[in-house]
Design an enzyme around this catalytic site. Structure first.
Site, PDB file in Angstrom:
ATOM      1  N   ASP A   1      -0.803  -0.229  -4.643  1.00 19.10           N
ATOM      2  CA  ASP A   1      -1.969  -0.476  -3.587  1.00 19.10           C
ATOM      3  C   ASP A   1      -2.139  -2.202  -3.757  1.00 19.10           C
ATOM      4  O   ASP A   1      -1.259  -2.655  -2.618  1.00 19.10           O
ATOM      5  CB  ASP A   1      -3.401  -0.467  -4.205  1.00 19.10           C
ATOM      6  CG  ASP A   1      -4.156  -0.634  -2.617  1.00 19.10           C
ATOM      7  OD1 ASP A   1      -4.201  -0.010  -2.245  1.00 19.10           O
ATOM      8  OD2 ASP A   1      -4.762  -1.379  -3.349  1.00 19.10           O
TER       9      ASP A   1
ATOM     10  N   ASP B   1      -1.855   9.511  -4.505  1.00 16.74           N
ATOM     11  CA  ASP B   1      -3.658   9.238  -4.385  1.00 16.74           C
ATOM     12  C   ASP B   1      -3.959  10.072  -2.017  1.00 16.74           C
ATOM     13  O   ASP B   1      -4.767   9.977  -2.162  1.00 16.74           O
ATOM     14  CB  ASP B   1      -3.834   8.201  -4.434  1.00 16.74           C
ATOM     15  CG  ASP B   1      -4.503   7.087  -2.812  1.00 16.74           C
ATOM     16  OD1 ASP B   1      -2.870   6.724  -2.279  1.00 16.74           O
ATOM     17  OD2 ASP B   1      -4.016   5.122  -3.730  1.00 16.74           O
TER      18      ASP B   1
ATOM     19  N   GLU C   1       1.072   6.027   3.900  1.00 17.67           N
ATOM     20  CA  GLU C   1       1.736   6.518   2.387  1.00 17.67           C
ATOM     21  C   GLU C   1       2.899   7.772   2.931  1.00 17.67           C
ATOM     22  O   GLU C   1       3.656   7.845   2.094  1.00 17.67           O
ATOM     23  CB  GLU C   1      -0.154   7.726   2.706  1.00 17.67           C
ATOM     24  CG  GLU C   1      -1.296   7.264   2.397  1.00 17.67           C
ATOM     25  CD  GLU C   1      -1.127   7.054   1.319  1.00 17.67           C
ATOM     26  OE1 GLU C   1      -0.313   7.024   0.707  1.00 17.67           O
ATOM     27  OE2 GLU C   1      -2.570   6.359   0.888  1.00 17.67           O
TER      28      GLU C   1
ATOM     29  N   ASP D   1       2.363   4.197  -2.512  1.00 16.57           N
ATOM     30  CA  ASP D   1       0.792   4.586  -1.891  1.00 16.57           C
ATOM     31  C   ASP D   1       0.868   3.430  -0.416  1.00 16.57           C
ATOM     32  O   ASP D   1       2.008   2.935  -0.373  1.00 16.57           O
ATOM     33  CB  ASP D   1      -0.980   3.495  -2.760  1.00 16.57           C
ATOM     34  CG  ASP D   1      -1.816   3.117  -1.974  1.00 16.57           C
ATOM     35  OD1 ASP D   1      -2.185   4.525  -1.233  1.00 16.57           O
ATOM     36  OD2 ASP D   1      -2.947   2.494  -2.721  1.00 16.57           O
ATOM     37  N   GLY D   2      -0.060   3.397   0.382  1.00 13.94           N
ATOM     38  CA  GLY D   2      -0.299   3.174   1.855  1.00 13.94           C
ATOM     39  C   GLY D   2      -1.432   2.993   2.180  1.00 13.94           C
ATOM     40  O   GLY D   2      -2.226   2.500   1.185  1.00 13.94           O
TER      41      GLY D   2
ATOM     42  N   HIS E   1      -7.626   3.809  -6.375  1.00 18.93           N
ATOM     43  CA  HIS E   1      -8.975   2.894  -6.800  1.00 18.93           C
ATOM     44  C   HIS E   1      -9.661   3.425  -8.020  1.00 18.93           C
ATOM     45  O   HIS E   1     -11.348   3.240  -8.060  1.00 18.93           O
ATOM     46  CB  HIS E   1      -9.801   2.539  -5.350  1.00 18.93           C
ATOM     47  CG  HIS E   1      -8.792   2.042  -4.055  1.00 18.93           C
ATOM     48  ND1 HIS E   1      -8.309   0.621  -4.187  1.00 18.93           N
ATOM     49  CD2 HIS E   1      -8.777   2.571  -2.752  1.00 18.93           C
ATOM     50  CE1 HIS E   1      -7.278   1.079  -3.384  1.00 18.93           C
ATOM     51  NE2 HIS E   1      -7.612   1.939  -2.769  1.00 18.93           N
TER      52      HIS E   1
END
Length: 165
Positions: A139, A79, A56, A7-8, A129
């Site tokens: 995250d 994501d 990301e 995740d970024g 999320h």
């Protein structure tokens, strides 16, 4: 099988940013003590000025570059539709052929594709999320790194491009 969760994050776009990566694998080496055990390693890093898409990409790059043995089966969970679609829909191959004309993040896409081709990669999109525990952990790593000003790195390519150089 190796699993990469990525995740970024960025606060502002551009703004301070960070990435989080979790690398998981079942140990299959020569040490009987660890044989068959789940091994997990976390990576994160923050930058003083960058974008969400760059973070990301960095999350995936860092995970792939951490795999030392070549030609491994790797499943990447992300994501980021930007990352997943660009590879799965082969957009990035067109961007490469055209020298990334009019496209952003050339430096990171080249680095990603160099690492990507060293393994047998499968991509899986996960909704961000939405309660996926490992995506949520990535995250958290990314957000924490994006706020850790004392350890920020400089995304020099981005910052130079932002200055028009």
């Amino acid at each position: 099988m190796i699993e990469l969760y990525t995740d970024g994050a960025s606060s502002g776009n551009p703004g301070p940013g960070g990435y989080g990566t979790i690398l998981r694998a079942i140990y299959q080496g020569n040490n009987a003590e660890f044989q068959g055990k789940l091994l997990e390693k976390e990576f994160s890093g923050g930058y003083r000025k960058t974008t969400n898409n760059r973070m990301e990409l960095m999350a995936v790059i860092v995970g792939l570059e951490a795999i030392k043995k070549l030609n491994q089966p790797v499943t990447i969970y992300s994501d980021s539709k930007y990352v997943i679609d660009a590879i799965e829909k082969r957009w990035v191959h067109g961007w490469i052929k055209k020298g990334f004309q009019g496209k952003k993040n050339k430096d990171l896409w080249i680095r990603l594709m160099q690492a990507y081709q060293l393994h047998q990669v499968r991509l899986v999109w996960v909704k961000g999320h939405a309660g996926h525990p490992l995506n949520e952990r990535c995250d958290q790593l990314a957000v924490r790194a994006s706020k850790d000003a004392a350890n920020w790195q400089v995304d020099s390519v981005f910052e130079m491009e932002a200055l028009g150089r």
